[in-house]
Design an enzyme around this catalytic site. Sequence first.
Site, PDB file in Angstrom:
ATOM      1  N   GLN A   1      17.741  -3.306  30.225  1.00 35.00           N
ATOM      2  CA  GLN A   1      18.056  -3.047  31.495  1.00 35.00           C
ATOM      3  C   GLN A   1      18.178  -3.910  32.436  1.00 35.00           C
ATOM      4  OE1 GLN A   1      18.881   0.110  31.744  1.00 35.00           O
ATOM      5  NE2 GLN A   1      19.531   0.159  33.942  1.00 35.00           N
TER       6      GLN A   1
ATOM      7  N   GLY B   1      24.814  -5.235  30.874  1.00 33.96           N
ATOM      8  CA  GLY B   1      25.687  -5.179  29.643  1.00 33.96           C
ATOM      9  C   GLY B   1      25.540  -6.278  28.483  1.00 33.96           C
TER      10      GLY B   1
ATOM     11  N   SER C   1       2.499   8.102  17.131  1.00 32.53           N
ATOM     12  CA  SER C   1       1.796   8.457  18.281  1.00 32.53           C
ATOM     13  C   SER C   1       1.059   9.815  18.501  1.00 32.53           C
ATOM     14  CB  SER C   1       2.837   8.242  19.475  1.00 32.53           C
ATOM     15  OG  SER C   1       3.326   7.023  19.706  1.00 32.53           O
TER      16      SER C   1
ATOM     17  N   GLU D   1       2.260   3.808  10.371  1.00 33.29           N
ATOM     18  CA  GLU D   1       0.638   3.724  10.587  1.00 33.29           C
ATOM     19  C   GLU D   1      -0.173   4.601  11.163  1.00 33.29           C
ATOM     20  OE1 GLU D   1      -1.638   0.343   9.508  1.00 33.29           O
ATOM     21  OE2 GLU D   1      -0.161  -0.665   8.831  1.00 33.29           O
TER      22      GLU D   1
ATOM     23  N   THR E   1       6.199  -0.908   2.548  1.00 36.81           N
ATOM     24  CA  THR E   1       6.524  -2.281   2.946  1.00 36.81           C
ATOM     25  C   THR E   1       5.968  -3.305   2.005  1.00 36.81           C
ATOM     26  OG1 THR E   1       6.150  -1.493   5.382  1.00 36.81           O
ATOM     27  CG2 THR E   1       6.097  -4.009   5.072  1.00 36.81           C
TER      28      THR E   1
ATOM     29  N   PHE F   1       1.031  -1.137   0.017  1.00 36.08           N
ATOM     30  CA  PHE F   1      -0.154  -0.206  -0.166  1.00 36.08           C
ATOM     31  C   PHE F   1       0.921   1.221  -0.022  1.00 36.08           C
ATOM     32  CE2 PHE F   1      -2.804   2.988   2.241  1.00 36.08           C
ATOM     33  CZ  PHE F   1      -3.737   2.939   1.502  1.00 36.08           C
ATOM     34  N   GLY F   2       0.820   2.076  -1.025  1.00 35.13           N
ATOM     35  CA  GLY F   2       1.615   3.325  -1.177  1.00 35.13           C
ATOM     36  C   GLY F   2       1.039   4.501  -0.788  1.00 35.13           C
TER      37      GLY F   2
HETATM   38  C1  LIG Z   1      10.090   0.591   8.056  1.00 35.74           C
HETATM   39  C2  LIG Z   1       8.784   1.743   7.763  1.00 35.74           C
HETATM   40  C3  LIG Z   1       7.514   1.065   6.772  1.00 35.74           C
HETATM   41  C4  LIG Z   1       6.641   1.837   6.474  1.00 35.74           C
HETATM   42  N1  LIG Z   1       5.695   1.339   5.500  1.00 35.74           N
HETATM   43  C5  LIG Z   1       4.828   2.065   4.745  1.00 35.74           C
HETATM   44  C6  LIG Z   1       3.955   1.419   3.972  1.00 35.74           C
HETATM   45  O1  LIG Z   1       3.893   0.206   3.705  1.00 35.74           O
HETATM   46  N2  LIG Z   1       3.033   2.349   3.245  1.00 35.74           N
HETATM   47  C7  LIG Z   1       2.914   3.654   3.460  1.00 35.74           C
HETATM   48  O2  LIG Z   1       2.247   4.494   2.956  1.00 35.74           O
HETATM   49  N3  LIG Z   1       3.878   4.343   4.613  1.00 35.74           N
HETATM   50  C8  LIG Z   1       4.733   3.417   5.305  1.00 35.74           C
HETATM   51  N4  LIG Z   1       5.722   3.967   6.132  1.00 35.74           N
HETATM   52  C9  LIG Z   1       5.455   5.630   6.296  1.00 35.74           C
HETATM   53  C10 LIG Z   1       5.013   5.922   7.578  1.00 35.74           C
HETATM   54  O3  LIG Z   1       3.631   5.544   7.696  1.00 35.74           O
HETATM   55  C11 LIG Z   1       5.264   7.187   8.148  1.00 35.74           C
HETATM   56  O4  LIG Z   1       6.799   7.318   8.146  1.00 35.74           O
HETATM   57  C12 LIG Z   1       4.304   7.890   9.199  1.00 35.74           C
HETATM   58  O5  LIG Z   1       3.340   8.213   8.603  1.00 35.74           O
HETATM   59  C13 LIG Z   1       5.190   9.347   9.637  1.00 35.74           C
HETATM   60  O6  LIG Z   1       5.203   9.933   8.443  1.00 35.74           O
HETATM   61  P1  LIG Z   1       6.737  10.793   8.422  1.00 35.74           P
HETATM   62  O7  LIG Z   1       7.850   9.885   8.472  1.00 35.74           O
HETATM   63  O8  LIG Z   1       6.810  11.631   6.948  1.00 35.74           O
HETATM   64  O9  LIG Z   1       6.766  11.717   9.499  1.00 35.74           O
HETATM   65  P2  LIG Z   1       6.316  13.382   9.674  1.00 35.74           P
HETATM   66  O10 LIG Z   1       4.756  13.261   9.313  1.00 35.74           O
HETATM   67  O11 LIG Z   1       7.129  14.203   8.979  1.00 35.74           O
HETATM   68  O12 LIG Z   1       6.358  13.716  11.188  1.00 35.74           O
HETATM   69  C14 LIG Z   1       7.600  13.905  11.920  1.00 35.74           C
HETATM   70  C15 LIG Z   1       7.131  14.116  13.418  1.00 35.74           C
HETATM   71  O13 LIG Z   1       6.269  15.334  13.358  1.00 35.74           O
HETATM   72  C16 LIG Z   1       5.081  14.757  14.181  1.00 35.74           C
HETATM   73  N5  LIG Z   1       3.873  15.498  13.696  1.00 35.74           N
HETATM   74  C17 LIG Z   1       3.567  15.717  12.255  1.00 35.74           C
HETATM   75  N6  LIG Z   1       2.407  16.535  12.044  1.00 35.74           N
HETATM   76  C18 LIG Z   1       2.175  16.528  13.379  1.00 35.74           C
HETATM   77  C19 LIG Z   1       0.950  17.104  13.884  1.00 35.74           C
HETATM   78  N7  LIG Z   1      -0.056  17.839  13.312  1.00 35.74           N
HETATM   79  N8  LIG Z   1       0.749  17.389  15.342  1.00 35.74           N
HETATM   80  C20 LIG Z   1       1.804  16.917  16.012  1.00 35.74           C
HETATM   81  N9  LIG Z   1       2.924  16.262  15.665  1.00 35.74           N
HETATM   82  C21 LIG Z   1       2.983  16.002  14.150  1.00 35.74           C
HETATM   83  C22 LIG Z   1       5.160  13.157  13.937  1.00 35.74           C
HETATM   84  O14 LIG Z   1       4.075  12.598  14.910  1.00 35.74           O
HETATM   85  C23 LIG Z   1       6.357  12.671  13.977  1.00 35.74           C
HETATM   86  O15 LIG Z   1       7.033  12.776  15.277  1.00 35.74           O
HETATM   87  C24 LIG Z   1       6.469   3.295   6.677  1.00 35.74           C
HETATM   88  C25 LIG Z   1       7.723   3.828   7.502  1.00 35.74           C
HETATM   89  C26 LIG Z   1       8.654   3.017   7.729  1.00 35.74           C
HETATM   90  C27 LIG Z   1       9.836   3.580   8.677  1.00 35.74           C
END
Ligand SMILES: Cc1cc2nc3c(=O)[nH]c(=O)nc-3n(C[C@H](O)[C@H](O)[C@H](O)COP(=O)(O)OP(=O)(O)OC[C@H]3O[C@@H](n4cnc5c(N)ncnc54)[C@H](O)[C@@H]3O)c2cc1C
Length: 380
Positions: free
Chosen positions: A337, A341, A367, A364, A158, A123-124
Amino acid sequence: MNFELTKEQQMIKEMVRDFAKNEIAPMAEELDKTERFPIETFKKMGELGLMGIPFPEEYGGSGGDTISYILAVEEIGKACGSTGLSYAAAISLGASPLYFFGTEEQKQEHLVPLASGKSLGAFGLTEPNAGSDAGGTQTKAVVDGDDFVINGEKCWITNAGFARTVTVTAVTGKDERGKNIISAIIVPTDTPGFTINSNYEKMGVRGSNTSELVLEDVRVPRTNLLGDPQKGFGQFLYTLDGGRISIASLAVGIAQAAYEAALKYSQERKQFGKTLSSFQATQFKLADMAMEIDLARNAVLKAAWLKDQDKPFKKEAAFAKLFASEMATRVCNQAIQIHGGYGYMREYHVERYLRDVKLMEIGEGTSEIQRIVIARQLLS
Ligand SMILES: Cc1cc2nc3c(=O)[nH]c(=O)nc-3n(C[C@H](O)[C@H](O)[C@H](O)COP(=O)(O)OP(=O)(O)OC[C@H]3O[C@@H](n4cnc5c(N)ncnc54)[C@H](O)[C@@H]3O)c2cc1C
């Protein structure tokens, strides 16, 4: 709500537990070290009917429910976080949108191979400039005759490197208020112009395939549009709600593995002439870990049960994902913890659990996004 598992759910749990213990756990360390995707495990899981647990038999599935599926995710995740993530993504993100929103023809053509374990789906949604803010999608799909022509880029997807199809989100027009309409389109991975690179170096879940997608004039028939074109955004939010329950269950599985390792180690390791488990400081850690895991598991089961009953589950899925993922990070950290070590060394596995589980607070919906989802539900 009755938390007692049915006979079928109990049977699936035990079957997956045995399979995961014998076939998945022994490879976990190697997959982490070499970043190898265990395609052979997915073939075996397909043969056992695990790739289609929550889908009806007419679509290649096993006719189970969400609870059975999340029990499987927990057991697989306990054995190997990487395999657990790819398993959860294949079902919740790859196959589920096809089941929920696909036409009968799309289900026969695209869901059956996934649910029967013949191939994987992905799912992209995420893009380099559109993560939490998925509404900021920049990938575009333009109608040309009977086709869509898609251009754009997706990141961190993924399973895409091993997938037969990827459902991608793309802007297909503007609504009456001038806002982008985002639709979901099924794209076979062998379509010309579709490039998939799997070069990321990850902190954890290193055996799970994570890929970059580049779409350059990718042409697919308009019949590959998934569901209602006007409701693409709502559809993928629904897909993510379901996916969050499985990510929560994966977090519970990894936390359970870390807790069991810490419990065992605390009863073996002696300092000051006593086992670590005889110190109250260790006992309190173990008590907190066991309690939090149990509470998270209950939250996961409740969300899955609501989904199975066709009741609203958005808030409960976010509760489960938020609590389970943050809980699991705490538990894995405490497991290190307790190991001291030795816990910092690779051979004791607990450092891998922490690296793997951190993703559950990000993927997905982070937090922070879960808190936004919950607050919106409370205030709506
Ligand atoms: C190993 C891996 C597998 C993944 N697999 C998939 C997949 O199969 N398909 C897919 O579509 N995506 C996938 N993702 C993407 C994943 O869903 C995103 O990384 C995630 O949704 C967060 O988006 P971002 O990394 O761009 O972070 P950002 O949106 O840039 O956020 C950065 C930080 O800012 C915070 N933030 C952003 N907006 C707000 C707000 N309005 N209020 C407060 N805090 C905020 C976030 O919580 C985070 O702490 C994957 C990611 C990883 C690392």
